[in-house]
Scaffold this active site. Structure first.
Site, short mmCIF file in Angstrom:
data_model
loop_
_atom_site.label_atom_id
_atom_site.label_comp_id
_atom_site.label_asym_id
_atom_site.label_seq_id
_atom_site.Cartn_x
_atom_site.Cartn_y
_atom_site.Cartn_z
CG ASN A 1 -6.45 -0.48 0.99
OD1 ASN A 1 -5.73 -0.05 0.08
ND2 ASN A 1 -5.97 -0.97 2.12
CB CYS B 1 -0.97 0.00 1.18
SG CYS B 1 -2.20 -1.31 1.04
CG HIS C 1 -3.13 3.86 1.92
ND1 HIS C 1 -3.61 3.44 0.70
CD2 HIS C 1 -3.14 2.76 2.72
CE1 HIS C 1 -3.89 2.15 0.75
NE2 HIS C 1 -3.62 1.72 1.97
#
Ligand code: UT7
Length: 332
Positions: A289, A117, A259
Site C-alpha cells: 500500500n 490513501c 487503490h
C-alpha cells in the site's frame, strides 16, 4: 465558448530501489510470509533510502510524466501533490518539487492535498475542477509517499502493509469535442466520524504520542478489520454512483485501477462490478500500500505496458483514512 474537459497527456512513476520482502518482515515481527500474502496479497514493498525524500520520489515520477507528455516543466501552470508524508511540516512539498524541477521562477501555484490513501483521487478531482473552470490549462498531479517514515516497525498489524513510491499524471485542458484521454467525471467523499479507526498516534496540535517529548507526529495506528469493512462498503457505493452519473453499465468498463491496500478489498470491488480479475490492474503484490501513490503507480504501469489502450473506459478508485474515498472515470 465550448466547454473544457481534462485530458491526461502523460503518466509517470517511480519506486525506490530497496525491496522489503515478507521474509524480511518475518525476521522483524511475529508474522509469517504466508500470513501476509494470504491476508493482503502483498509479497514485497519498496523502502526509500536514508536521505531519499518524498519530494525526490515525486520529482522522478513527475519528470517521467512530463517526458511522456512531451511537455517542458516550465509550461505547467499548477502543481498539485497528494501526500501525507511530506518532506517537512511546512512548506508544502509541492513547492519543493517545483524548485527541484527547476521552475520556481515561473511562480506558478504549487500546493499539497492531504486525503491519505485517497489523496490522488482528491488531487485529480481538484485538477479537473481547475481545468473545467478555465483557471489552469496544464497541471502536474502527483501522489507520493514515504510511508516507511511513519510506520511503527514493531506493530505487525500495520508494518506489513505499507510501502514507498510516487506516481504522476499531466492533465491538459481540451475542448469537449477533442479526442484524447478524457476525464469523464470525478467523485470525492469524506466521513470524519471514523477518524479514530485509522490515524497517527500524535500530531501538531494534539501533541506528541504519550511519553514522547517534542512535536512528534507518532506512527500509523489502525483497527484494520473495521477499516476493511468500511472500505468495501464505500467503494462498492462509489463505483455504482460513478457509472450511474455517466449513464454507463458496468459491462462497458475495460479496466479497474484501484487503490492497492489489500487484494481482498480489490476482489470484492471487482466482483461487485462483475469484472474479471484480469481486467484489474494489480500492483499490490510488488508495491504494498503506497497510499496516495498507489493509483497513479498502477495507472502508469498499465499505460506503459500497453494494457490500457485508446478508447477504453477506465475506473480509478481509492479509500483511505478520514475516512475519505474517491473515484474517476476516464475514456482513455
Ligand atoms: O489504505 C487505507 C485503507 N486501509 C485498508 O484498507 C486496510 C484494511 N484492513 C486490512 O487490510 C486487513 O484488516 C489487515 C490485513 C490489516 C488485517 O487482516 P484481517 O484479516 O482483518 O485480520 P485481523 O485484523 O482480523 O486479525 C486476525 C488475527 C488477529 O489475531 P487473533 O486476535 O485472531 O488471535 C491478529 O492479531 O491476525 C493477527 N494478526 C497477525 N498475525 C500474523 C494481525 N497482524 C498479523 C500479522 N501476522 N502481521
Amino acid at each position: 465558448m465550448e466547454q473544457l474537459t481534462s485530458h491526461i497527456i502523460g503518466t509517470g512513476s517511480y519506486l525506490p530501489e530497496k525491496r522489503l520482502t515478507n521474509a524480511d518482515l518475518s525476521q522483524m515481527v511475529d508474522t509469517t510470509e504466508e500470513w501476509i500474502f494470504s491476508r493482503t496479497g502483498i509479497r514485497e514493498r519498496r523502502i526509500a533510502a536514508p536521505g531519499e525524500l518524498t519530494s525526490d520520489l515525486a520529482v522522478e515520477a513527475a519528470k517521467r510524466a512530463l517526458d511522456a507528455a512531451d511537455l517542458p516543466a516550465d509550461q505547467l501552470d499548477l502543481i498539485i501533490l497528494a501526500t501525507t508524508t511530506g518532506d517537512l511540516l511546512y512548506p508544502a512539498t509541492a513547492t519543493i518539487v517545483q524548485h527541484k524541477l527547476g521552475i520556481s521562477a515561473t511562480n506558478i501555484p504549487a500546493f499539497d492535498i492531504q486525503a491519505v490513501c485517497s489523496g490522488f483521487m482528491f488531487a485529480l478531482s481538484t485538477a479537473d475542477a481547475y481545468i473545467r473552470s478555465g483557471l489552469a490549462r496544464r497541471i502536474l498531479v502527483i501522489g507520493a509517499e514515504t510511508n516507511s517514515r511513519i510506520i511503527d516497525w514493531s506493530d505487525r498489524g500495520t508494518c506489513i502493509l505499507f510501502g514507498d513510491g510516487a506516481g504522476a499524471v499531466v492533465v491538459e485542458a481540451a475542448a469537449k469535442s477533442a479526442s484524447g484521454s478524457t476525464i469523464l467525471s470525478t467523485h470525492i467523499h469524506s466521513d470524519g466520524a471514523h477518524c479514530d479507526l485509522l490515524q497517527t498516534t500524535g500530531g501538531i496540535s494534539s501533541g506528541p504520542p504519550e511519553g514522547q517529548k517534542g512535536p512528534g507526529l507518532g506512527f500509523v495506528s489502525m483497527r484494520g478489520n473495521e477499516v476493511y469493512k468500511q472500505a468495501v462498503k464505500a467503494l462498492g457505493q462509489i463505483v455504482d454512483k460513478t457509472l450511474e452519473a455517466n449513464q454507463l453499465q458496468r459491462e462497458q468498463l475495460d479496466w479497474l485501477v484501484p487503490h492497492q491496500a489489500n487484494i481482498r478489498i480489490i476482489q470484492s470491488t471487482a466482483k461487485r462490478l462483475k469484472m474479471d480479475i484480469k481486467q484489474v490492474v494489480l500492483t499490490v503484490e510488488q508495491h504494498g500500500n503506497t497510499s496516495a501513490a498507489s493509483v497513479p503507480l498502477a495507472l502508469d504501469e498499465a499505460v506503459r505496458d500497453g494494457r490500457i489502450q485508446a478508447g477504453q473506459l477506465i475506473l480509478l478508485e481509492a479509500f483511505g483514512a478520514g475516512f475519505t474515498w474517491g473515484s474517476a472515470l476516464i475514456r482513455w
